[in-house]
Each structure stands twice: as C-alpha cells, then as structure tokens.
Design a protein around this motif. Structure first.
Motif, PDB file in Angstrom:
ATOM      1  N   UNK A  76      24.495   1.685  16.732  1.00 47.60           N
ATOM      2  CA  UNK A  76      25.985   1.622  16.686  1.00 47.60           C
ATOM      3  C   UNK A  76      26.649   2.789  17.577  1.00 47.60           C
ATOM      4  N   UNK A  77      27.822   3.182  18.033  1.00 50.62           N
ATOM      5  CA  UNK A  77      28.713   2.030  18.044  1.00 50.62           C
ATOM      6  C   UNK A  77      28.712   1.007  19.249  1.00 50.62           C
ATOM      7  N   UNK A  78      27.965   1.298  20.274  1.00 50.71           N
ATOM      8  CA  UNK A  78      27.798   0.483  21.446  1.00 50.71           C
ATOM      9  C   UNK A  78      27.186  -0.868  21.275  1.00 50.71           C
ATOM     10  N   UNK A  79      26.249  -0.973  20.551  1.00 51.62           N
ATOM     11  CA  UNK A  79      25.607  -2.396  20.334  1.00 51.62           C
ATOM     12  C   UNK A  79      25.897  -3.037  18.978  1.00 51.62           C
ATOM     13  N   UNK A  80      26.521  -2.264  17.903  1.00 54.05           N
ATOM     14  CA  UNK A  80      26.599  -2.592  16.568  1.00 54.05           C
ATOM     15  C   UNK A  80      27.858  -2.287  16.242  1.00 54.05           C
TER      16      UNK A  80
ATOM     17  N   UNK B  78      26.005  -8.455  19.549  1.00 56.17           N
ATOM     18  CA  UNK B  78      25.601  -9.659  20.720  1.00 56.17           C
ATOM     19  C   UNK B  78      24.368  -9.593  21.035  1.00 56.17           C
ATOM     20  N   UNK B  79      23.518 -10.730  21.206  1.00 52.47           N
ATOM     21  CA  UNK B  79      22.458 -10.488  21.809  1.00 52.47           C
ATOM     22  C   UNK B  79      22.032 -11.799  22.688  1.00 52.47           C
ATOM     23  N   UNK B  80      21.162 -11.733  23.799  1.00 54.28           N
ATOM     24  CA  UNK B  80      21.117 -12.990  24.437  1.00 54.28           C
ATOM     25  C   UNK B  80      19.921 -13.808  23.698  1.00 54.28           C
ATOM     26  N   UNK B  81      19.530 -14.840  24.413  1.00 52.27           N
ATOM     27  CA  UNK B  81      18.578 -15.975  23.711  1.00 52.27           C
ATOM     28  C   UNK B  81      17.255 -15.449  23.281  1.00 52.27           C
ATOM     29  N   UNK B  82      17.045 -14.072  24.006  1.00 53.90           N
ATOM     30  CA  UNK B  82      15.604 -13.463  23.686  1.00 53.90           C
ATOM     31  C   UNK B  82      15.720 -12.211  22.493  1.00 53.90           C
ATOM     32  N   UNK B  83      16.919 -12.239  22.301  1.00 56.63           N
ATOM     33  CA  UNK B  83      16.963 -10.968  21.162  1.00 56.63           C
ATOM     34  C   UNK B  83      17.523  -9.649  21.989  1.00 56.63           C
ATOM     35  N   UNK B  84      17.849  -9.423  23.207  1.00 56.96           N
ATOM     36  CA  UNK B  84      18.301  -8.363  23.600  1.00 56.96           C
ATOM     37  C   UNK B  84      19.492  -8.019  23.370  1.00 56.96           C
TER      38      UNK B  84
ATOM     39  N   UNK C  88      37.421 -14.423  15.681  1.00 52.17           N
ATOM     40  CA  UNK C  88      38.427 -15.329  16.189  1.00 52.17           C
ATOM     41  C   UNK C  88      39.895 -14.754  16.026  1.00 52.17           C
ATOM     42  N   UNK C  89      40.028 -13.470  15.572  1.00 53.75           N
ATOM     43  CA  UNK C  89      41.386 -12.919  15.563  1.00 53.75           C
ATOM     44  C   UNK C  89      41.660 -12.472  16.805  1.00 53.75           C
ATOM     45  N   UNK C  90      40.930 -12.120  17.855  1.00 48.93           N
ATOM     46  CA  UNK C  90      41.739 -11.659  18.964  1.00 48.93           C
ATOM     47  C   UNK C  90      40.743 -12.276  20.335  1.00 48.93           C
ATOM     48  N   UNK C  91      41.278 -11.767  21.422  1.00 51.56           N
ATOM     49  CA  UNK C  91      40.564 -12.437  22.691  1.00 51.56           C
ATOM     50  C   UNK C  91      39.654 -11.065  23.094  1.00 51.56           C
ATOM     51  N   UNK C  92      38.240 -11.668  23.341  1.00 52.40           N
ATOM     52  CA  UNK C  92      37.501 -10.573  23.975  1.00 52.40           C
ATOM     53  C   UNK C  92      37.944 -10.072  25.319  1.00 52.40           C
ATOM     54  N   UNK C  93      37.381  -8.749  25.651  1.00 55.25           N
ATOM     55  CA  UNK C  93      37.452  -8.164  27.016  1.00 55.25           C
ATOM     56  C   UNK C  93      36.783  -8.954  28.204  1.00 55.25           C
ATOM     57  N   UNK C  94      35.628  -9.318  27.621  1.00 55.73           N
ATOM     58  CA  UNK C  94      34.888 -10.141  28.800  1.00 55.73           C
ATOM     59  C   UNK C  94      34.370 -11.393  28.069  1.00 55.73           C
ATOM     60  N   UNK C  95      34.131 -12.490  28.991  1.00 55.80           N
ATOM     61  CA  UNK C  95      33.737 -13.829  28.324  1.00 55.80           C
ATOM     62  C   UNK C  95      32.115 -13.612  28.045  1.00 55.80           C
ATOM     63  N   UNK C  96      31.958 -14.499  26.968  1.00 60.80           N
ATOM     64  CA  UNK C  96      30.545 -14.393  26.566  1.00 60.80           C
ATOM     65  C   UNK C  96      29.549 -15.073  27.453  1.00 60.80           C
ATOM     66  N   UNK C  97      28.443 -14.163  27.888  1.00 58.86           N
ATOM     67  CA  UNK C  97      27.753 -14.626  29.071  1.00 58.86           C
ATOM     68  C   UNK C  97      26.858 -15.986  28.538  1.00 58.86           C
ATOM     69  N   UNK C  98      26.315 -16.624  29.587  1.00 56.44           N
ATOM     70  CA  UNK C  98      25.466 -17.856  29.186  1.00 56.44           C
ATOM     71  C   UNK C  98      24.248 -17.601  28.512  1.00 56.44           C
ATOM     72  N   UNK C  99      24.155 -18.220  27.182  1.00 56.95           N
ATOM     73  CA  UNK C  99      22.991 -18.157  26.301  1.00 56.95           C
ATOM     74  C   UNK C  99      23.086 -16.900  25.217  1.00 56.95           C
TER      75      UNK C  99
ATOM     76  N   UNK D 174      24.622 -14.726  21.950  1.00 54.23           N
ATOM     77  CA  UNK D 174      25.226 -15.244  20.956  1.00 54.23           C
ATOM     78  C   UNK D 174      26.042 -14.059  20.106  1.00 54.23           C
ATOM     79  N   UNK D 175      26.931 -14.547  19.437  1.00 59.93           N
ATOM     80  CA  UNK D 175      27.862 -13.785  18.646  1.00 59.93           C
ATOM     81  C   UNK D 175      26.938 -13.644  17.221  1.00 59.93           C
ATOM     82  N   UNK D 176      26.687 -12.490  16.847  1.00 61.87           N
ATOM     83  CA  UNK D 176      25.900 -12.681  15.627  1.00 61.87           C
ATOM     84  C   UNK D 176      26.548 -11.630  14.463  1.00 61.87           C
ATOM     85  N   UNK D 177      26.477 -12.070  13.240  1.00 64.01           N
ATOM     86  CA  UNK D 177      26.768 -11.289  12.206  1.00 64.01           C
ATOM     87  C   UNK D 177      25.849 -11.104  11.005  1.00 64.01           C
ATOM     88  N   UNK D 178      25.660  -9.914  10.622  1.00 60.42           N
ATOM     89  CA  UNK D 178      24.665  -9.282   9.884  1.00 60.42           C
ATOM     90  C   UNK D 178      25.162  -9.430   8.613  1.00 60.42           C
ATOM     91  N   UNK D 179      24.562 -10.158   7.540  1.00 56.98           N
ATOM     92  CA  UNK D 179      25.163 -10.057   6.256  1.00 56.98           C
ATOM     93  C   UNK D 179      23.975  -9.748   5.370  1.00 56.98           C
TER      94      UNK D 179
END
Length: 616
Positions: free
Chosen positions: A493-497, A514-520, A532-543, A545-550
């Motif tokens: 954190x805070x850049x990647x988490x 956020x990570x790509x399909x390879x986990x990067x 879902x409560x706001x708009x992202x600064x940039x669109x999500x790249x192909x492949x 994933x938005x991830x939530x750690x619970x």
C-alpha cells in the motif's frame, strides 16, 4: 419456586394429621382442607404438643369460627399461626376487613401468643407463612409479634434443614425494611456460608447460584467446587438447572462448564425438550461454543421436536442456535416441518415465530429448497402494518433479503425516507448494526433486484452512513493483521493496495487491489471505482480484475467453519458490484507460520483463483 412443589408433596402428611384430629362440631368448616392448601403458597407443618395431645389445625370457615377457636385454653403457637394464615386468606379474598378483627380481643390474644417463647416450637416454614399472613393483615413490621417470629427464624437458621434455610433466603431477600429484618437476612446468609458442606441437592445449588451476588466470592467458589465433586450424584434435570443459573448470572467457570456439559451429554436421553432448550440458552449466554456438546444435545433434541406442543420452546431453540452461530440442519428442518404441519391444519403462525425463524435461517445461512413454500409464506405474511417496532421490522426485512425472498414492497418499506430517517435520526439509541443492515438492504436493492423501482438511499451524500465505522473484535483485528502483514508483501500500500475500505455496501473490505489475469499488481488508485460508488480515473484494462481482500475470522463464521449468513451476503454484494473476492478464512490460515510461508500461501491461492498455472 421448587420449594413450593416440595410443600405440596408433603401436604398428604398434613391432611392425614387433620383426618385423625377431633373436630369440634361448633366449627363451620370449609368443604375440604385441600381447598385451603390450594389457596396458600405454603402451609403450616404440625408441631408437637406441649400437653401431649394434638390440636386441630385451623381451617378456612368464617371469621367468627376462626376467632372462636382462639378462646380455647392452652392455645398452641402452631394453631395460632394457622388461624392467622386462614384469616389472611379471607382478607385476600376481600371477605373480611381490618376493622373486623384488629380490635377483637380474641385476635389480640393470638397476637399476644405470637409474642411469647412458644413460637420456638413452630416449624420455620410455618413461621414464614405466618409472617406473610401478618403482612397481608396489615400488622406493622415493628410489632412485637412480627419481631418475635423473625427472631425465632434467626435462631432456627443455625439448625434447621438446609432446604428450609435456602427457603428463608428467598423469603428474606426482599424483606429488609427494618433492622430486625436486615439482621435476619444477614444471619441466613452467614448460616449458608457456614453450612455449605451440607448442600447436596442440585436444586439447592441452582437456587444459591441464582443469588450468587449476595455471597462472598470465596463462598461461590466453594459452591462451584462442591458441584464439581457431586456431579455424578446430581440428576441430569438438576444439572440443567445449575447450567441455566450459571448462564443467567454469567458464571463462566470453564472447568465446571466442561464437567457439566460432559455429564449432560452423557445422560442427554434423560432430558426433555425444555431442559435441552434451557441448556442451549445457557450456553449461548455464556458464549460456550463447544461443537461436540452442541452436536450431541441437538441430536437428542431432533427426535423431540415433533411431539412438542410449545412454540415458545422451539423459538428459544432457534434463538440460541442463531446467536451461537451453530447450524444443526436436522433440528432447524424439524422445526420448520413442525410449523408446516400446523399450517397444513390451518393453524396460523404467530408473528414472533415467523420473525425468529427467518432471522435464524438468515444468520445461519440456511435456505433449504424443500422448505421454500414455508419461507415464502412467512415472507409474504409479514408486513410493517402488523405493528412491529421499527428495529424488529428492519431485522425482518434484512433476513428476508439475505434469504433472497424480498419483494419490492419489503425493500421500499425500509428504504422510504420516512422510515430510515426516523430510524437513523429520531431514535435515541440507533445502533451501528441497524445502519449496517440498512446499507445491506440498500445495496441489495441496487445490485440484486434489477426490477426494483422504489426509493434508495444516496449513501455518498449522507455523512452518517458514509463515514460509519465498524469496530472489529480483538480476535478479528489480530487475525487480519497476520493476513495483511503477508499480503502487503505482494501488494504494497498505498499505491497497489487500499486497506480497510468502507464499501458503502454495509461491510468493510480489508483490502482493495487490481491485478491482471496473471496476478501482476496494477495501480489501485487510478482504476478503483470504490465498489460502484464513483467513476474510476482510468478504464479497467482488458483481462484486469478489481479484487477485494476479505478476511473471515472465527466471529465471521459458523461453528464448524462455514460462512455465516452476513459474511456470505457481504461477499455476494461485492461480487455484484463487479469485484472478485479473495477470501481468507481462519480455518485455512496458519497464524503462527513464518512470514515467508504465509506470503507463499497467499500468492499460490491468488494465482489459483485467477486460473494461473503454477510454475513447475
């Protein structure tokens, strides 16, 4: 009180004595003496006669006959007590007034007799009944007759049977108005503390634990040790009473609880459904979550549900299982079968039964398909129009929503501004739990019910809901810290988490990344849409994933490790918001492992979730 039952059992002896006593023909007797016994909480025991002859106990007739019996020579104190009790019964039934007897010489003679030394031959239970009767008759607590009877009780407390001593305690505990009464109460307590080794009856232990705050900690500890020593000699029914008393007084003596539950489960076939229900309720009060104990008690309970006629007992079982977070599916299903059978006979379900069953099923994440018709019936039958309190109705709708059976009418009833504004801002004690449930329902209306067209809450614009703080337990904090210590090595954190994220869905995500399909890892600040409560600064790249750690600690799961209804529902809402949930349960986590091992385990599980093939 169980002593009242003991006295009724002894009543046969009393009737036998009466039947053998000569009855003067001048007395106008009641039809049966059993009628007299039925009107009193206690009865007067027969004591030995000083003259060697038995006197006839007083019976309820009319006041004149009772007072006439006091004209006899050598009137005994026992008989005087019985006359007083009988007159008090007449006064209780409004058949006489104080003016009818207070100035009567015969009544004054009785009072004079109760001031003398002859009361020492009266049994303690008869004295207690007499003191109650004198209170009913309006005799002052400072009168010589009352004081003399109290003094007699004080002296008898040192030598009377231990059962009678405990009865004295329950009598004197709320009777401490005068110095004499305080002295009697203190002497009874001291006598009990001195004579604790005489206690062997399970019901006595339960009664004394009920009054545990009156005694010294040392005495209560001795009492609990005594219970442990006599455990094998106490009946299972009495053991359930002791456990219930410990639950009420929050006496969480773990070694004693282990011993109690061992013998209770060993002899569980000797317990009825009410006793098992009381045991479960006590375990809930003491937060004693031993899976083996609960499994054995519920296995016995399962076969008793069908034949019970008491819905309050079944309701108590459901509340206990729900608050213990223990799902025993056969028991819950048998209870649902019981209610369905009654509905088939056109016997309606009470509102309390419906709300309790729905809340328990929601808490335990139990949504059986074979009981869909019953769940639908309950969901459709309940409405705010039934006069339920706002908090209860909110809990009900929340439960129905978790079970996936909410209708637009249900959602609208709590999301309308008039309801939630009143609940949040016009109630003196609005709880955090109520706000969380409102947020859950609001999120479900937006994400899970696409056809819902009713009002919703604008959480981002509400300062109270937007900044709600959910305070986790210490165990949850420690578990989460152990997970985050390892996970931040993969996503710093805070850049990647983002950590401790308020999702505005009624739950907190321990991390957002956020990570790509390879986990990067990818930069989270630029791509996050805040669930879902706001708009992202940039669109999500192909492949990507938005991830939530619970993290799911013991408190977030049922006994046994399955997710609770709330935790499972929160995950469902996050997934509906477009997030993949990376769940770490306490059952899968080795908190004492080295950091390197924990990091490797998280990395492997994340790649497995994303479908990344492991490198050979």
């Amino acid at each position: 009180h169980f002593y009242k039952r003991t006295m009724i059992r002894n009543a046969s002896k009393y009737l036998f004595i009466i039947s053998r006593s000569p009855i003067p023909s001048s007395w106008k007797l009641a039809p049966t003496t059993s009628a007299l016994l039925g009107q009193h909480d206690t009865f007067c025991s027969e004591s030995s006669s000083t003259g060697g002859t038995e006197q006839t106990p007083a019976k309820i007739a009319d006041l004149g006959s009772l007072l006439s019996s006091a004209e006899k020579n050598h009137l005994q104190a026992t008989t005087a007590c019985e006359i007083v009790i009988a007159i008090a019964s007449l006064k209780k039934e409004s058949k006489v007034s104080e003016a009818d007897y207070l100035q009567d010489e015969r009544f004054l003679k009785i009072m004079k007799l109760l001031e003398g030394n002859y009361t020492s031959k009266v049994e303690p239970m008869a004295i207690i009944s007499s003191l109650k009767a004198l209170g009913e008759l309006g005799i002052n607590n400072e009168s010589f007759s009352v004081k003399n009877l109290e003094n007699t009780l004080t002296w008898s407390s040192r030598s009377c049977p231990i059962k009678e001593l405990v009865m004295m305690l329950s009598f004197t505990i709320n009777r401490k108005k005068t110095e004499n009464q305080k002295l009697l109460f203190n002497e009874v307590c001291k006598s009990l503390e001195r004579r604790w080794v005489e206690i062997k009856d399970g019901k006595l232990f339960a009664s004394l634990l009920h009054y545990s705050e009156l005694f010294s900690p040392q005495f209560v500890a001795k009492l609990e040790d005594r219970i442990a020593d006599l455990m094998e000699e106490i009946s299972p029914g009495d053991l359930s009473l002791i456990l219930a008393a410990m639950g009420k007084k929050k006496r969480r003596n773990v070694p004693l609880l282990k011993s109690l539950t061992f013998y209770l489960t060993k002899h569980r076939n000797m317990l009825d459904i009410k006793q098992i229900s009381d045991c479960l309720f006590a375990l809930k009060q003491l937060s004693y979550k031993d899976q083996d104990t609960l499994e054995r008690l519920c296995a016995q309970l399962e076969g008793l549900v069908k034949d019970t006629a008491s819905s309050p007992v079944l309701r108590s079982v459901l509340i206990s299982l729900g608050q213990l977070k223990y799902l025993h599916a056969p028991v819950v299903d048998r209870i649902m079968d019981w209610h369905q059978a009654r509905l088939d006979k056109s016997i309606p379900m009470a509102t309390k039964d419906m709300t309790t069953l729905l809340m328990t099923c929601a808490t335990l994440n139990h949504n059986p398909l074979h009981h869909s018709s019953l769940l639908d019936h309950m969901s459709q039958s309940l409405s705010l129009d039934l006069g339920q309190p706002e908090q209860v109705w909110l809990d009900t709708v929340w439960s129905i929503t978790i079970l996936g059976r909410a209708t637009p009418h249900h959602l609208q009833s709590v999301l309308t501004p008039a309801f939630h504004t009143s609940l949040l801002y016009h109630t003196a004690t609005t709880s955090t739990q109520a706000m969380i449930k409102l947020l859950n329902i609001n999120a479900a209306a937006k994400l899970l019910y696409p056809d819902y067209q009713g009002p919703t809450m604008k959480v981002v614009e509400d300062a109270l809901l937007k900044d709600i703080k959910i305070s986790p337990s210490l165990a949850k904090v420690q578990f989460t810290q152990s997970v985050m210590e390892a996970f931040t090595s993969l996503f710093p954190p805070p850049r990647l988490l983002r950590t401790n994220v308020n999702t505005l869905l009624g739950c907190v995500a321990e991390g957002e990344f956020i990570c790509d399909s390879s986990g990067k890892p990818l930069q989270v600040q630029e791509l996050s849409n805040n669930f879902g409560s706001s708009e992202p600064e940039k669109p999500l790249p192909p492949n990507a994933h938005r991830m939530a750690l619970v993290t799911a600690s013991f408190q977030d799961c049922l006994i046994g490790g399955e997710l609770s209804g709330l935790t499972a529902f929160n995950i469902k809402l996050m997934e509906a918001a477009g997030y993949k949930v990376f769940l770490v349960k306490y059952t899968d986590w080795q908190q004492t492992s080295k950091l390197v091992a924990r990091v490797k385990m998280l990395d492997g599980r994340l790649k497995q979730m994303l479908g990344v093939k492991s490198e050979e």
